[in-house]
Design an enzyme around this catalytic site. Structure first.
Site, PDB file in Angstrom:
ATOM      1  N   HIS A  35      28.488  62.019  78.171  1.00  0.00           N
ATOM      2  CA  HIS A  35      28.605  60.544  78.230  1.00  0.00           C
ATOM      3  C   HIS A  35      29.540  60.236  77.581  1.00  0.00           C
ATOM      4  CE1 HIS A  35      26.248  61.841  74.738  1.00  0.00           C
ATOM      5  NE2 HIS A  35      26.559  60.385  74.022  1.00  0.00           N
ATOM      6  N   ASN A  53      31.878  63.199  72.802  1.00  0.00           N
ATOM      7  CA  ASN A  53      31.521  64.234  72.033  1.00  0.00           C
ATOM      8  C   ASN A  53      30.816  65.420  72.641  1.00  0.00           C
ATOM      9  OD1 ASN A  53      32.001  62.389  69.433  1.00  0.00           O
ATOM     10  ND2 ASN A  53      29.878  61.929  69.673  1.00  0.00           N
TER      11      ASN A  53
END
Ligand SMILES: [Zn+2]
Length: 138
Positions: free
Chosen positions: A102, A89
């Site tokens: 991440h 995201n």
């Protein structure tokens, strides 16, 4: 090393916060998500602090995804799951909560009742697609 003292992932990298580490080298860390969507839900991060995909250099991104592939395969094999989602995201609007780049590896089982990407979609008109294409590539 790029670091943000207030960042929870930087604190995990520095071992100021304990985590279950699946993989670590000089530049990458992979650990179990403490709020897993499913058993084995893993987070893979560069040790350098980058806010999101906009900031991470391509060579480090490549290194991260090499590890994502390696760990995904291991999870698939060892946990005997039926599949997995790779989720990444960027920005709040897309659901990014921790502002340290991440990648999520989310193990899935058939009929596990977790999220499905069965979102209603409508077929776009060709002129609309062409207009969007022109806006993006020009
Ligand atoms: Zn960070």
């Amino acid at each position: 090393m790029l670091k943000d003292e207030a960042c929870i992932f930087c604190q995990i990298v520095d071992k100021k916060i304990q985590s279950q580490i699946l993989f670590e080298n000089d530049t990458i860390l992979a650990f179990l998500d403490i709020f897993p969507i499913s058993n084995g839900h893993t987070i893979v991060i560069p040790k350098n602090h980058y806010n999101n995909l906009e900031d991470i250099p391509v060579d480090e991104l490549t290194d991260v995804f090499k590890i994502v592939k390696k760990i995904s395969s291991k999870i698939y094999e060892k946990l005997k799951i039926d599949g997995y989602n790779i989720l990444q995201n960027n920005f709040k609007a897309a659901g990014q909560v921790i502002n340290h780049f991440h990648v999520h590896i989310i193990p899935r089982r058939r009929e596990d009742g977790k999220f499905q990407l069965l979102i209603p979609r409508e077929q776009s008109k060709e002129e609309e697609l062409n207009k969007t294409l022109k806006t993006i590539i020009e």
